[in-house]
Motif scaffolding. Structure first.
Motif, PDB file in Angstrom:
ATOM      1  N   ASP A 584       6.012  -2.842   1.201  1.00  0.00           N
ATOM      2  CA  ASP A 584       5.208  -2.603   2.724  1.00  0.00           C
ATOM      3  C   ASP A 584       4.881  -1.130   2.373  1.00  0.00           C
ATOM      4  O   ASP A 584       5.603  -0.093   2.019  1.00  0.00           O
ATOM      5  N   LEU A 585       3.637  -0.815   2.264  1.00  0.00           N
ATOM      6  CA  LEU A 585       3.010   0.625   2.267  1.00  0.00           C
ATOM      7  C   LEU A 585       1.958   1.103   3.232  1.00  0.00           C
ATOM      8  O   LEU A 585       1.083   0.291   3.283  1.00  0.00           O
ATOM      9  N   LYS A 586       2.165   2.158   3.631  1.00  0.00           N
ATOM     10  CA  LYS A 586       1.014   2.529   4.616  1.00  0.00           C
ATOM     11  C   LYS A 586      -0.160   3.054   3.877  1.00  0.00           C
ATOM     12  O   LYS A 586      -0.188   3.316   2.707  1.00  0.00           O
ATOM     13  N   GLY A 587      -1.659   2.776   4.602  1.00  0.00           N
ATOM     14  CA  GLY A 587      -2.638   2.894   3.911  1.00  0.00           C
ATOM     15  C   GLY A 587      -2.766   4.433   3.457  1.00  0.00           C
ATOM     16  O   GLY A 587      -3.423   4.183   2.369  1.00  0.00           O
ATOM     17  N   LYS A 588      -2.287   5.468   3.822  1.00  0.00           N
ATOM     18  CA  LYS A 588      -2.504   6.816   3.461  1.00  0.00           C
ATOM     19  C   LYS A 588      -1.859   6.748   1.958  1.00  0.00           C
ATOM     20  O   LYS A 588      -2.497   7.396   1.070  1.00  0.00           O
ATOM     21  N   ASP A 589      -0.630   6.049   1.856  1.00  0.00           N
ATOM     22  CA  ASP A 589       0.008   6.090   0.457  1.00  0.00           C
ATOM     23  C   ASP A 589      -0.666   5.257  -0.441  1.00  0.00           C
ATOM     24  O   ASP A 589      -0.812   5.585  -1.637  1.00  0.00           O
ATOM     25  N   ILE A 590      -1.244   4.167   0.112  1.00  0.00           N
ATOM     26  CA  ILE A 590      -2.297   3.397  -0.968  1.00  0.00           C
ATOM     27  C   ILE A 590      -3.490   3.955  -1.262  1.00  0.00           C
ATOM     28  O   ILE A 590      -3.753   3.992  -2.540  1.00  0.00           O
ATOM     29  N   LYS A 591      -3.849   4.857  -0.583  1.00  0.00           N
ATOM     30  CA  LYS A 591      -5.421   5.551  -0.984  1.00  0.00           C
ATOM     31  C   LYS A 591      -4.753   6.589  -1.944  1.00  0.00           C
ATOM     32  O   LYS A 591      -5.528   6.904  -3.081  1.00  0.00           O
ATOM     33  N   THR A 641       0.588  -0.446   8.042  1.00  0.00           N
ATOM     34  CA  THR A 641       1.482  -0.960   6.832  1.00  0.00           C
ATOM     35  C   THR A 641       0.833  -2.222   6.153  1.00  0.00           C
ATOM     36  O   THR A 641       0.376  -3.309   6.818  1.00  0.00           O
ATOM     37  N   TYR A 642       0.745  -2.094   4.795  1.00  0.00           N
ATOM     38  CA  TYR A 642       0.181  -3.504   4.035  1.00  0.00           C
ATOM     39  C   TYR A 642       1.092  -3.931   3.023  1.00  0.00           C
ATOM     40  O   TYR A 642       1.848  -3.056   2.723  1.00  0.00           O
ATOM     41  N   ARG A 643       0.905  -5.228   2.612  1.00  0.00           N
ATOM     42  CA  ARG A 643       1.868  -5.752   1.585  1.00  0.00           C
ATOM     43  C   ARG A 643       1.086  -5.218   0.159  1.00  0.00           C
ATOM     44  O   ARG A 643       0.059  -5.639  -0.129  1.00  0.00           O
ATOM     45  N   VAL A 644       2.017  -4.827  -0.510  1.00  0.00           N
ATOM     46  CA  VAL A 644       1.342  -4.162  -2.094  1.00  0.00           C
ATOM     47  C   VAL A 644       2.484  -4.613  -3.038  1.00  0.00           C
ATOM     48  O   VAL A 644       3.371  -4.629  -2.878  1.00  0.00           O
ATOM     49  N   VAL A 645       1.680  -4.946  -4.240  1.00  0.00           N
ATOM     50  CA  VAL A 645       2.421  -5.351  -5.435  1.00  0.00           C
ATOM     51  C   VAL A 645       2.063  -4.587  -6.315  1.00  0.00           C
ATOM     52  O   VAL A 645       0.850  -3.957  -6.604  1.00  0.00           O
ATOM     53  N   TYR A 657       2.933   8.058 -10.607  1.00  0.00           N
ATOM     54  CA  TYR A 657       2.405   7.204  -9.405  1.00  0.00           C
ATOM     55  C   TYR A 657       3.564   7.480  -8.398  1.00  0.00           C
ATOM     56  O   TYR A 657       4.904   7.904  -8.915  1.00  0.00           O
ATOM     57  N   ASP A 658       3.333   7.572  -7.150  1.00  0.00           N
ATOM     58  CA  ASP A 658       4.318   8.017  -6.359  1.00  0.00           C
ATOM     59  C   ASP A 658       4.248   6.845  -5.107  1.00  0.00           C
ATOM     60  O   ASP A 658       3.463   6.725  -4.077  1.00  0.00           O
ATOM     61  N   PHE A 659       5.197   6.055  -5.362  1.00  0.00           N
ATOM     62  CA  PHE A 659       5.676   5.114  -4.193  1.00  0.00           C
ATOM     63  C   PHE A 659       6.688   5.111  -3.146  1.00  0.00           C
ATOM     64  O   PHE A 659       7.404   4.399  -2.867  1.00  0.00           O
ATOM     65  N   SER A 660       7.038   6.539  -3.079  1.00  0.00           N
ATOM     66  CA  SER A 660       8.442   6.784  -2.158  1.00  0.00           C
ATOM     67  C   SER A 660       8.284   6.458  -0.671  1.00  0.00           C
ATOM     68  O   SER A 660       9.590   6.401  -0.266  1.00  0.00           O
ATOM     69  N   GLY A 661       7.109   6.310  -0.431  1.00  0.00           N
ATOM     70  CA  GLY A 661       7.032   5.742   1.011  1.00  0.00           C
ATOM     71  C   GLY A 661       7.183   4.359   1.319  1.00  0.00           C
ATOM     72  O   GLY A 661       7.044   3.872   2.565  1.00  0.00           O
ATOM     73  N   ALA A 662       7.386   3.592   0.333  1.00  0.00           N
ATOM     74  CA  ALA A 662       7.628   2.243   0.527  1.00  0.00           C
ATOM     75  C   ALA A 662       8.991   1.732   1.215  1.00  0.00           C
ATOM     76  O   ALA A 662       9.752   2.401   1.163  1.00  0.00           O
TER      77      ALA A 662
END
Length: 698
Positions: A584-591, A641-645, A657-662
């Protein structure tokens, strides 16, 4: 005529000995000298390769073969009956001898190789007699691959000419270079043990790599072989056996040492020690330290010193400082990758001071897995390897890798060399050794004969001392697509390759399905998502039941071509054993992640699906996106929050890449298995146009 008796001069050329020959006849003469006979002209495979619209049936097959061998350049017309100028024939011969500058420096090369005299008027029409003389002279000319092999010697090894006939034609054996020291260099081989025999025909393959090196050593006895790393991972042949054939190749070439590439860690660092042991070579890395001991790692040496032709050569290994972001975090977490410039300075100083037990080296080489690039026109060299040349005093040569480029030149008067990748080029370094013998009279004392008091008297004797000094370091690059047609395969390496193919055939050649069109993946394209990238992301998203998928572009290695898809293709397209990782990842982290993958400065652009993105290519890297929505046009909300793979490499910080907010992270199955399953289920897959990313500045 001796050439006719040796079957190296065709009777297809019309006219008397003094008659002029045509351009078509010139091509036939050179092909005949290479061992090709009349029947090649009617072979359908060669007729189809003919690139000239005006070619008659008498020459179509010949011209198709000549084009395939790189002897003639493609054009709309050929004018086969036009009189051949002597420089035209010389260009054909020199190209047949593997000289890359055959059509641009014809006269100088022809004189240097003894094909003609300086006084010859090579712009005149060439007679049949003159053509025969040029072909005869070519037998004593050296091949343009650096091995010093005579063309005539090659014809004997290839079974085209007998040794008796060669001797009758007056061909002399190649002279050995016993004075100079030579380095054969390759980098980023990535498991490409199969020779590429179609298309661009670039990859040399393991049997010809070993054959080339051993042929080179036959005339250059003071030769060492070095690798820039990333040797193993990248093809089904190597991945399915954890590098077994590459180790056999390294051993067959008597490789001395290799730098540690980032992909050496793809199956865990434990493999590194085993590869070195089984391949009888050393891994060198002066800037990889064990965090527990704060000392250089035990499975690689910081340096080595070897003595050849009276010269001591110090070799310092350097890994890429970005390796922690280029390898799985769990495989490198116990190691510190120090600044290569600082490490190089430290170890150069150590070697220059004479602290090494092997003594003080005369020359110091940086064997690195550090990137470089070179402008095709200006020849300017850029990249991290230039820092070593500019900032490390005492380095005499930098061997570069990682960026898969052909680089050959100097920075700050220090040679930098990189030999492309996949066995598509071979680097050659010559240390020009000046050997001098100095004679000196020395006064010595000797006992006088029959002297009871053992009195001594003076006597002089001549003492000879030999000194060795490197006068110059020269570098060259040889393009495999040009030289490999005359490389004789190593029988032992070829036998190993053949047996291996039988062992892995069932799995490698299993047909999974079909691609209706090519899923292109040009890794040099920037600012968009490739067709292959879109497909892979959509398959990942469907498997993980995710809204959005993100894939690093470098995790996909080549285009999926139109036609049948085999398991071997999938191993080459996705050689990494990466796992599907959902979160699960917030929109700002996806952007932030998508922005990170656009116009990436040092690696392939990222791929994604499930979003529509607009960006401004003129804005700074990492701040380019001007608009981002879900695929249905719904705005992406910063705090929602969105589901990301993605894959576990990227999730762990790979490629920056930074996915520390996952949160709610789940790691499941290998992504390659997911792609295989999707192909088998669909039977036929078709690429979709990428219309969801746009540069508004254009």
């Amino acid at each position: 005529m001796k050439l006719r008796e040796a079957n190296l001069f065709t009777d297809a050329v019309k006219g008397s000995e003094e008659g002029f020959i045509s351009k078509g006849e010139a091509v036939v003469l050179v092909l005949n000298a290479l061992g090709y006979k009349e029947e090649v002209n009617t072979k359908e495979e060669y007729v189809k390769l003919n690139p000239f619209s005006d070619a008659s049936a008498a020459y179509k097959g010949y011209l198709g073969l000549a084009s395939d061998l790189g002897l003639v350049q493609k054009a709309d017309s050929f004018n086969e009956n036009e009189a051949a100028k002597e420089d035209y024939l010389l260009g054909l011969v020199l190209r047949a001898l593997n000289y890359q500058d055959a059509f641009t420096d014809t006269e100088n090369l022809a004189v240097k190789q003894g094909l003609v005299d300086e006084s010859d008027y090579i712009e005149d029409d060439v007679t049949r007699e003159e053509a025969a003389e040029i072909i005869l002279n070519s037998l004593n000319a050296e091949l343009g691959d650096g091995t010093k092999t005579k063309f005539g010697e090659y014809l004997v090894r290839a079974g085209i000419l007998s040794e008796d006939k060669l001797a009758a034609l007056g061909v002399k054996a190649a002279l050995k270079d016993k004075e100079d020291v030579h380095i054969i260099y390759f980098n980023d081989f990535h498991g490409n043990i199969t020779e590429e025999i179609t298309g661009k025909k670039r990859n040399m393959g393991m049997a010809k790599m070993v054959g080339y090196v051993n042929e080179f050593k036959a005339t250059h006895p003071n030769t060492i072989v070095l690798s820039g790393g990333d040797n193993y991972q990248g093809t089904a042949d190597s991945n399915l056996t954890f590098g077994k054939p590459v180790t056999a190749m390294m051993k067959g070439m008597n490789t001395l040492a290799s730098a540690v590439g980032n992909h050496e860690f793809d199956w865990g660092y434990e493999k590194i020690k085993g590869w070195a042991k089984d391949g009888s070579f050393k891994y060198l890395a002066s800037n990889i330290y064990d965090r527990k001991t704060n000392k250089p790692v035990s499975w690689a040496s910081p340096y080595m010193i070897i003595k050849k032709s009276g010269i001591k050569i110090g070799i310092i290994g350097l890994a890429h400082p970005d390796t922690p972001s280029l390898a799985k975090a769990e495989y490198v977490e116990n190691f510190e990758f120090r600044d290569p410039v600082k490490s190089a300075n430290e170890w150069v100083k150590y070697l220059k001071s004479g602290k090494a037990k092997e003594g003080k080296p005369d020359v110091i080489v940086a064997l690195t897995h550090i990137d470089s690039d070179q402008d095709f026109e200006t020849k300017e060299i850029t990249g991290n390897a230039t820092k070593l040349a500019n900032e490390v005093k005492g380095l005499n040569l930098v061997l570069s890798a990682h960026s898969h480029r052909s680089v050959n030149g100097k920075v700050n008067n220090v040679p930098i060399l990189q030999a492309y990748c996949y066995g598509r080029a071979v680097g050659h370094v010559t240390l020009d050794v000046d050997k001098k013998v100095i004679s000196k009279k020395v006064k010595v004392s000797v006992k006088a004969k029959n002297d009871k008091k053992k009195a001594k008297k003076s006597k002089y004797k001549v003492v000879k001392k030999t000194t060795y000094k490197v006068k110059d370091i020269a570098t060259e690059l040889y393009d495999a697509s040009i030289i490999k047609d005359k490389i004789i395969k190593s029988a032992k390496a070829d036998e190993f390759y053949t047996k291996l193919q039988a062992e892995i055939a069932d799995k490698k050649n299993k047909v999974l399905g079909e691609a209706s069109e090519a899923f292109t993946h040009n890794r040099s394209d920037k600012g968009s998502v490739t067709l292959l990238g879109r497909w892979a992301c959509e398959v990942m998203a469907e498997e993980a039941k995710a809204e959005i998928a993100i894939q690093n572009g470098g995790g996909l290695r080549r285009t999926l071509e139109k036609g049948k898809i085999t398991m071997g293709d999938l191993y080459e397209i996705m050689p990494f054993d990466n796992y599907l990782t959902s979160m699960d990842l917030k929109g700002k982290d996806i952007k932030k992640a998508i922005d990170h993958g656009i116009d990436m400065p040092s690696t392939t652009d990222g791929a994604f699906s499930g979003l529509i993105v607009e960006y401004d290519g003129t804005k700074p890297y990492g701040s380019k996106i001007t608009k981002i929505t879900l695929s249905d046009g719904t705005p992406l909300e910063d705090e929602k929050t969105y589901r990301v793979v993605t894959n576990d490499f990227v999730f762990g910080g790979g490629d920056g890449y930074d996915f520390s907010g996952a949160t709610n992270v789940s790691m499941t199955i290998p992504i390659r298995d997911v792609l295989v399953s999707a192909i088998e289920k669909a039977k036929t897959i078709t690429p979709k146009k990428v219309d969801y990313i746009k540069d508004i500045s254009k």
